[in-house]
Write a protein that holds these residues in place. Structure first.
Motif, PDB file in Angstrom:
ATOM      1  N   ASP A 130      -1.715  11.899 -24.222  1.00  0.00           N
ATOM      2  CA  ASP A 130      -0.414  12.569 -23.678  1.00  0.00           C
ATOM      3  C   ASP A 130      -0.451  12.583 -22.388  1.00  0.00           C
ATOM      4  O   ASP A 130       0.660  12.392 -21.726  1.00  0.00           O
ATOM      5  CB  ASP A 130      -0.541  14.250 -24.327  1.00  0.00           C
ATOM      6  CG  ASP A 130       0.581  14.884 -23.973  1.00  0.00           C
ATOM      7  OD1 ASP A 130       1.637  14.428 -23.718  1.00  0.00           O
ATOM      8  OD2 ASP A 130       0.515  16.304 -24.003  1.00  0.00           O
ATOM      9  N   HIS A 131      -1.724  12.573 -21.670  1.00  0.00           N
ATOM     10  CA  HIS A 131      -1.568  12.309 -20.233  1.00  0.00           C
ATOM     11  C   HIS A 131      -0.965  10.720 -19.737  1.00  0.00           C
ATOM     12  O   HIS A 131      -0.314  10.775 -18.980  1.00  0.00           O
ATOM     13  CB  HIS A 131      -3.087  12.479 -19.567  1.00  0.00           C
ATOM     14  CG  HIS A 131      -3.258  12.008 -18.314  1.00  0.00           C
ATOM     15  ND1 HIS A 131      -2.755  12.669 -17.008  1.00  0.00           N
ATOM     16  CD2 HIS A 131      -4.095  10.834 -17.813  1.00  0.00           C
ATOM     17  CE1 HIS A 131      -3.398  11.890 -16.217  1.00  0.00           C
ATOM     18  NE2 HIS A 131      -3.714  10.896 -16.550  1.00  0.00           N
ATOM     19  N   ALA A 132      -1.496   9.950 -20.509  1.00  0.00           N
ATOM     20  CA  ALA A 132      -0.945   8.674 -20.400  1.00  0.00           C
ATOM     21  C   ALA A 132       0.307   8.375 -20.552  1.00  0.00           C
ATOM     22  O   ALA A 132       0.938   7.749 -19.901  1.00  0.00           O
ATOM     23  CB  ALA A 132      -1.997   7.425 -21.142  1.00  0.00           C
ATOM     24  N   MET A 133       0.789   9.038 -21.461  1.00  0.00           N
ATOM     25  CA  MET A 133       2.477   8.861 -21.618  1.00  0.00           C
ATOM     26  C   MET A 133       3.221   9.511 -20.634  1.00  0.00           C
ATOM     27  O   MET A 133       4.257   9.100 -20.270  1.00  0.00           O
ATOM     28  CB  MET A 133       2.786   9.709 -23.125  1.00  0.00           C
ATOM     29  CG  MET A 133       2.249   8.949 -24.243  1.00  0.00           C
ATOM     30  SD  MET A 133       2.600   9.712 -25.952  1.00  0.00           S
ATOM     31  CE  MET A 133       2.259   8.738 -27.115  1.00  0.00           C
ATOM     32  N   ARG A 134       2.892  10.558 -20.125  1.00  0.00           N
ATOM     33  CA  ARG A 134       3.604  11.296 -18.975  1.00  0.00           C
ATOM     34  C   ARG A 134       3.358  10.162 -17.850  1.00  0.00           C
ATOM     35  O   ARG A 134       4.392  10.271 -16.957  1.00  0.00           O
ATOM     36  CB  ARG A 134       2.740  12.652 -18.776  1.00  0.00           C
ATOM     37  CG  ARG A 134       3.290  13.602 -19.846  1.00  0.00           C
ATOM     38  CD  ARG A 134       2.594  15.020 -19.490  1.00  0.00           C
ATOM     39  NE  ARG A 134       2.870  15.967 -20.752  1.00  0.00           N
ATOM     40  CZ  ARG A 134       3.688  16.763 -20.913  1.00  0.00           C
ATOM     41  NH1 ARG A 134       4.887  16.653 -19.596  1.00  0.00           N
ATOM     42  NH2 ARG A 134       4.023  17.351 -21.595  1.00  0.00           N
TER      43      ARG A 134
ATOM     44  N   ALA B  62      -4.560   4.727 -20.631  1.00  0.00           N
ATOM     45  CA  ALA B  62      -5.683   5.637 -21.305  1.00  0.00           C
ATOM     46  C   ALA B  62      -7.001   4.856 -20.967  1.00  0.00           C
ATOM     47  O   ALA B  62      -8.000   5.326 -20.830  1.00  0.00           O
ATOM     48  CB  ALA B  62      -5.228   5.952 -22.565  1.00  0.00           C
ATOM     49  N   GLN B  63      -6.915   3.593 -21.446  1.00  0.00           N
ATOM     50  CA  GLN B  63      -8.172   2.843 -21.352  1.00  0.00           C
ATOM     51  C   GLN B  63      -8.463   2.631 -19.827  1.00  0.00           C
ATOM     52  O   GLN B  63      -9.941   2.458 -19.470  1.00  0.00           O
ATOM     53  CB  GLN B  63      -7.778   1.483 -21.946  1.00  0.00           C
ATOM     54  CG  GLN B  63      -8.948   0.338 -22.181  1.00  0.00           C
ATOM     55  CD  GLN B  63      -8.457  -0.812 -22.849  1.00  0.00           C
ATOM     56  OE1 GLN B  63      -7.658  -1.266 -22.736  1.00  0.00           O
ATOM     57  NE2 GLN B  63      -9.594  -1.313 -23.712  1.00  0.00           N
TER      58      GLN B  63
ATOM     59  N   VAL C  46      -8.060   4.570 -17.343  1.00  0.00           N
ATOM     60  CA  VAL C  46      -8.658   6.007 -16.830  1.00  0.00           C
ATOM     61  C   VAL C  46     -10.324   6.156 -17.606  1.00  0.00           C
ATOM     62  O   VAL C  46     -11.011   6.734 -16.940  1.00  0.00           O
ATOM     63  CB  VAL C  46      -7.810   7.224 -17.493  1.00  0.00           C
ATOM     64  CG1 VAL C  46      -8.652   8.425 -17.326  1.00  0.00           C
ATOM     65  CG2 VAL C  46      -6.550   7.171 -17.023  1.00  0.00           C
ATOM     66  N   ILE C  47     -10.428   5.553 -18.967  1.00  0.00           N
ATOM     67  CA  ILE C  47     -11.624   5.772 -19.367  1.00  0.00           C
ATOM     68  C   ILE C  47     -12.672   4.961 -18.641  1.00  0.00           C
ATOM     69  O   ILE C  47     -13.839   5.387 -18.299  1.00  0.00           O
ATOM     70  CB  ILE C  47     -11.836   5.563 -20.718  1.00  0.00           C
ATOM     71  CG1 ILE C  47     -11.153   6.649 -21.656  1.00  0.00           C
ATOM     72  CG2 ILE C  47     -13.145   5.432 -21.375  1.00  0.00           C
ATOM     73  CD1 ILE C  47     -10.866   6.330 -23.057  1.00  0.00           C
ATOM     74  N   GLN C  48     -12.053   3.583 -18.130  1.00  0.00           N
ATOM     75  CA  GLN C  48     -13.074   2.844 -17.426  1.00  0.00           C
ATOM     76  C   GLN C  48     -13.335   3.228 -15.971  1.00  0.00           C
ATOM     77  O   GLN C  48     -14.332   3.344 -15.530  1.00  0.00           O
ATOM     78  CB  GLN C  48     -12.465   1.524 -17.225  1.00  0.00           C
ATOM     79  CG  GLN C  48     -12.394   0.803 -18.633  1.00  0.00           C
ATOM     80  CD  GLN C  48     -11.416  -0.558 -18.518  1.00  0.00           C
ATOM     81  OE1 GLN C  48     -10.955  -0.842 -17.660  1.00  0.00           O
ATOM     82  NE2 GLN C  48     -11.517  -1.410 -19.799  1.00  0.00           N
ATOM     83  N   GLU C  49     -12.252   3.972 -15.635  1.00  0.00           N
ATOM     84  CA  GLU C  49     -12.541   4.523 -14.132  1.00  0.00           C
ATOM     85  C   GLU C  49     -13.588   5.566 -14.075  1.00  0.00           C
ATOM     86  O   GLU C  49     -14.466   5.832 -13.358  1.00  0.00           O
ATOM     87  CB  GLU C  49     -11.321   5.071 -13.526  1.00  0.00           C
ATOM     88  CG  GLU C  49     -11.232   5.657 -12.229  1.00  0.00           C
ATOM     89  CD  GLU C  49      -9.810   6.066 -11.537  1.00  0.00           C
ATOM     90  OE1 GLU C  49      -9.842   6.513 -10.618  1.00  0.00           O
ATOM     91  OE2 GLU C  49      -9.017   5.896 -12.281  1.00  0.00           O
ATOM     92  N   ILE C  50     -13.493   6.583 -15.110  1.00  0.00           N
ATOM     93  CA  ILE C  50     -14.283   7.611 -15.311  1.00  0.00           C
ATOM     94  C   ILE C  50     -15.815   7.132 -15.418  1.00  0.00           C
ATOM     95  O   ILE C  50     -16.648   7.859 -14.644  1.00  0.00           O
ATOM     96  CB  ILE C  50     -14.015   8.347 -16.297  1.00  0.00           C
ATOM     97  CG1 ILE C  50     -12.613   9.012 -16.160  1.00  0.00           C
ATOM     98  CG2 ILE C  50     -15.172   9.750 -16.657  1.00  0.00           C
ATOM     99  CD1 ILE C  50     -12.071  10.019 -17.430  1.00  0.00           C
TER     100      ILE C  50
END
Length: 1059
Positions: free
Chosen positions: A216-220, A250-251, A253-257
């Motif tokens: 949902d975050h990535a869609m926004r 979204a992918q 964001v996960i890699q950055e985290i």
């Protein structure tokens, strides 16, 4: 409110735990509840603890929690397998909500499941289940899990690896959702979920590496319309590409985290009433309710005005703050509920007492009114009593008497009207209705004869109805056997007895109320102990707390090793130029160093500090149990070294001392347990320590200081040593220019420092036996490699006469001079030689092939195979032993090389007067200056730290208890001391709410003391068994008993003086 981890949360937590816990060892495991556990990890100067809530969460925590008194069966099994094991890996299993801990390179594996009901499973390296929290049966539609079965990993989400994110994979995922009809568009049925959730939840089922909240975050972020249905997305190529870009976001964001060791965390909190006003101050968090947490900042909550983002460095800190705050709120609510219940019980007891007293007072008033009414209506009462007695005297039936009275009442007979039916003739009493005032004579006119009864009954009924409404007559039971006056006197007697009963009831109920209040308070205190207090942050220990330590009365930091390894650490890291080394020639004595001011290393250490350090060294030895005061000695830092003579080896924690030892007076075996407070930097200015802190405050120039230091051992506080003491061994005193000056009179022998017994050494305090000395001289003469100018070797080679002469600490080890036994084959037994000749003659023509065939025929080949296998196993063992021996020899040589390099570097630094400190080391050396024993008015108290020091060093401590050698275990003694301090907080006048009186307790001090745990502070005491000496006796109630019994009921321990 979010309750459990998502797959992304598990991934981030596992990533952070891997960075924080790998290489740490499990120190212990505890129960917090039936499903919540605490695991503590530790290694030198690094301690961590994690909280595991089965099925919900797992994270590092900075708060201390109350643990169960005894471990459960599951925890006991975990302790048996995992305690002291090193963590070698922490990872997520695929993309599933499972975290795997590996211990000892995979020898044990611990799996934490955070889905469904959750589980904690311990397996061996082959995934065979050894223990598990919850047994899972096949009936529930899940994989069966119980002890003995194999834990399966193949069916976990993406265990074999995450497939690449492609358009084809996205299309297939959406097509599966459409084929199953999960888009909520089935004809004739209402959609079970919103259209906005249909797409992202459909993706969460097929593309499991992305949780719905992240999608949902990535869609926004990519401005994709999340309200679209899966079937609509499939029909448009543009929408599929757009959705693919959202998943790629979204992918990213996960890699950055997971790219950094510590990820940022965000808590989404809801505002409560009063937040806007409190936001201007620091109390704004009290008006927030935590609702959600994520390792990223969700775009969907940024536009919500009722939500607030709280950012934290580290996702573990985020989760810890989220769940710990909820735990704290639950604890507070339970504590408040207990307190309210206790108050309600006390209030009910008071109300019951008031009701009882009120009932007795009502009885008194009523009896007085009845007696007064009888006195006011004596004539009418006498008429009624006489009438009833007359009817009874006529032998009239009791039923007929009642009917007669009822008939007369209808005729308004004034005597019958005051009699209340039914009669109580079986008790010889009747009930009268009397006014509290005297009846008037007009009432007699209401009496009518039988002639006009027909008319008067109707009028009488009307009059009765009028009289019944305001009827306030008293119902009085009178005895037919006595007069009205006697009946009135009986009621007065009952009133007097009620008054006496009220007084007794008041006294007894007051005592009962106090007892009940005390019982309720005790039950409340007991309940609060089970609930424990609100969560408190775990105090981070200072660098010197791992040693036995104290701050002397002159302000010097004194450190003592608890074992040989700590002795080694003290020597290598903390014994610098200007410091003093203190030890004692007693078994078990601690190696103590006194840290001098690094700015003025040449300034002398005060005698009082030396004496206190010597007391600690002696107290840690066997002298404490034997209650024998012994003398300690001190030397300068440059007299202590780790270099042993050629061919000799110093074990860990043993050192060589060269030069003269300065002996101290016999130490007093008296320690003190107390509290030292850490204050803020702003408060340090109020406290002046009696120590040399600046170069300007040094006494004289360096030449004068060195001269003063050299005379420190010759002052009145250090006793003179005679020639015999001067000849005591001083651990290989070097034969330099001093040898020429002192000649042959001064002998240099090895002085033991460590507590390891070496039978080759003798006690330096004993004179050598003449025969032993002659044998030693012969051994030295035969040993050409040892120069004759080293008399210390002579004593080292001599044997002690008895066990008492064995030193308690040895500085060196020397090889034994006893001749080794000759090796070779043992002589043959009698008769064996001839038998061997006969066998050789008999089988001289037999070759190897015939011999093997014969052995096979008689069945001897199996024995040969067994012998061969045993020989191979023996050879393998010998090879392993040889390998281990070679490895130890190489390690020993490496250690010797490192020690030699360290000694050379240390010698150069001491000669040049330069100390190479590690990064931040200088700042660590001054942290103890913020520690004070008695806070002053206006000080900001940060922490309360337990300390055990010689009693002479605790003169200016506010909280202290004296310890002497005794039979009480130190854990019980510490519990008694802490319980006494905590009990004093409830005494009247003990706590100063204004925090101005230094002689009374302060609220902040009380709060910190209540946060202590006995099991965490017990190891502060360096001795085993003690005797507690406190004001008022050793027990908490000894003072009161002693005062009541004039000293006869006391325990006989401690001072009887009370503060």
């Amino acid at each position: 409110m979010k309750q459990r981890f998502s797959s992304l949360d598990v991934k981030v937590i596992a990533h952070e735990l891997s960075k924080a816990l790998v290489t740490l060892r499990v120190s212990n495991i505890y129960d917090l509840s039936s499903k919540i556990f605490l695991i503590k990890f530790a290694k030198p100067e690094n301690k961590q603890q994690i909280v595991i809530d089965s099925g919900f969460r797992c994270h590092l925590t900075e708060f201390s929690r109350a643990t169960a008194a005894a471990p459960s069966v599951f925890v006991a099994r975990l302790r048996k397998c995992l305690k002291t094991r090193r963590v070698t890996s922490v990872s997520q299993v695929g993309t599933d909500r499972i975290i795997e801990f590996q211990f000892s390179d995979g020898q044990y594996r611990l799996f934490l499941e955070f889905y469904a009901a959750g589980n904690i499973i311990l397996t061996d390296k082959d995934l065979k289940i050894l223990a598990l929290l919850r047994i899972v049966s096949e009936e529930k539609g899940e994989e069966e899990q119980r002890v003995g079965l194999t834990y399966s990993l193949e069916n976990r989400q993406n265990y074999g690896g995450i497939p690449p994110l492609t358009k084809e994979r996205l299309r297939n995922a959406l097509q599966k959702v459409v084929d199953r009809g999960d888009d909520g568009l089935v004809a004739g049925k209402k959609p079970k979920k919103k259209a906005a959730d249909a797409l992202r939840k459909a993706l969460a089922v097929s593309i499991t590496e992305f949780p719905p909240m992240l999608v949902d975050h990535a869609m926004r972020v990519t401005e994709f319309d999340s309200a679209l249905k899966p079937i609509d997305v499939l029909q448009s190529e543009t929408l599929v590409d757009h959705l693919l870009r959202s998943l790629q976001e979204a992918q990213r964001v996960i890699q950055e985290i997971t790219s950094s060791d510590v990820a940022k965390g965000y808590i989404i909190a809801k505002k409560r009433d009063g937040y806007d006003e409190a936001s201007k101050t620091d109390d704004s968090r009290k008006f927030l309710v935590y609702d959600d947490f994520h390792p990223f900042r969700p775009r969907q909550f940024e536009s919500d005005p009722a939500s607030v983002f709280l950012e934290f460095d580290g996702f573990n800190k985020t989760v810890d703050e989220f769940f710990s705050s909820i735990e704290g709120q639950k604890l507070e609510s339970r504590l408040q509920e207990r307190e309210l219940t206790a108050k309600r019980k006390i209030e009910a007891a008071r109300q019951d007492q008031a009701n009882r007293l009120g009932g007795l007072q009502e009885v008194q008033t009523l009896n007085e009114r009845k007696a007064a009414a009888l006195q006011a209506n004596v004539e009418r009462a006498q008429e009624a009593i006489g009438a009833i007695n007359g009817l009874i005297a006529q032998a009239m039936d009791w039923v007929r008497i009642g009917r007669l009275i009822e008939m007369e009442q209808k005729r308004n007979n004034p005597v019958a009207s005051i009699i209340k039916l039914p009669l109580k003739l079986e008790e010889n009493t009747i009930t009268l209705l009397l006014d509290e005032e005297e009846f008037g004579e007009d009432n007699e006119s209401a009496y009518e004869t039988d002639s006009d009864s027909s008319d008067s009954e109707d009028e009488g009924a009307k009059k009765d109805s009028k009289q019944k409404a305001p009827d306030k007559r008293l119902t009085i039971d009178v005895d037919l056997a006595i007069s009205p006056w006697a009946n009135a006197r009986r009621y007065y007697d009952e009133r007097r007895s009620a008054v006496d009963k009220e007084q007794k009831t008041l006294q007894s109920s007051t005592k009962a109320l106090k007892s009940q209040e005390a019982k309720i308070a005790h039950d409340l205190k007991k309940g609060l102990k089970t609930e424990k207090a609100v969560l408190r942050p775990v105090r981070k220990q200072m660098w010197f707390e791992k040693f036995s330590w104290f701050i002397s009365s002159d302000g010097y930091l004194v450190l003592a090793g608890k074992d040989a390894q700590q002795n080694e650490t003290l020597y290598k890291k903390y014994l610098k130029k200007g410091d003093v080394y203190v030890h004692a020639d007693i078994h078990g004595a601690a190696s103590v160093i006194i840290r001098n001011n690094p700015k003025t290393p040449d300034s002398p250490i005060p005698p009082s500090t030396l004496s206190q350090a010597g007391s600690l060294a002696v107290a840690c030895s066997s002298a404490w149990d034997s209650k024998a005061g012994m003398s300690a000695w001190w030397v300068n830092a440059d007299q202590v070294s780790k270099s042993a003579p050629t061919g000799e080896f110093l074990p860990t924690g043993s050192f060589m001392v060269r030069g003269k030892k300065n002996f101290l007076p016999p130490a007093v075996l008296l320690l003190g347990f107390g509290v030292i407070f850490q204050i803020s930097d702003e408060s340090k200015a109020r406290h002046v320590k009696h120590r040399i802190q600046d170069d300007d405050s040094a006494i004289g120039d360096p030449v004068e200081q060195s001269a003063a230091g050299s005379l420190a051992g010759k002052g009145p506080e250090v006793p003179e040593i005679d020639e015999d003491q001067r000849s005591m061994p001083d651990d290989h005193e070097e034969s330099d220019s001093e040898d020429g000056e002192e000649g042959e009179e001064e002998e240099t022998v090895a002085n033991p420092l460590q507590t390891q017994l070496q039978p080759e050494h003798v006690d330096s305090d004993q004179e050598p036996h003449p025969i032993t000395e002659q044998i030693a001289q012969l051994q030295v003469a035969e040993k050409a490699s040892v120069p004759s100018r080293e008399p210390e070797v002579e004593e080292d080679e001599s044997e002690p006469e008895s066990d008492d002469e064995i030193p308690q600490a040895s500085g060196i080890q020397t090889p034994s001079q006893k001749g080794a036994p000759k090796k070779g084959p043992p002589p043959a037994k009698r008769g064996k030689k001839g038998k061997a000749k006969k066998i050789a003659t008999k089988y001289k023509d037999q070759d190897e092939e015939d011999r093997l065939a014969a052995q096979k025929l008689i069945g001897a080949a199996a024995g040969l195979e067994k012998a061969r296998a045993e020989a191979e196993a023996k050879a393998a063992r010998e090879a392993e032993l040889a390998f281990q021996k070679e490895r130890r020899r190489a390690q020993h040589q490496r250690t010797q090389k490192e020690t030699a390099e360290h000694e050379e570097l240390r010698r150069l630094m001491l000669e040049e007067g330069q100390d190479v400190l590690d990064e931040g080391e200088e700042e660590k050396m001054t942290t103890f200056e913020a520690l004070v024993g008695m806070p002053l008015k206006g000080d900001e108290i940060l922490e309360a730290i337990p300390i055990c020091a010689p009693w002479a060093a605790m003169a200016r401590f506010k909280y202290k208890a004296k310890l002497q050698p005794g039979a009480q275990k130190k854990g019980k003694a510490v519990k008694e001391i802490l319980g006494r301090w905590v009990a004093d907080t409830g005494a009247k006048g003990k706590v100063d709410e204004t925090s101005t009186d230094t002689e009374r307790m302060w609220p902040r001090e009380v709060e910190l003391l209540k946060g202590w745990k006995v099991e965490e502070i017990t190891n502060t005491v360096p001795v085993g068994k003690v005797r507690v000496m406190m004001a008022g006796g050793s027990a908490g109630t000894a003072a009161g008993k002693g005062a009541q019994n004039k000293g006869k009921g006391g325990s006989g321990k401690g001072s009887k003086k009370q503060r």
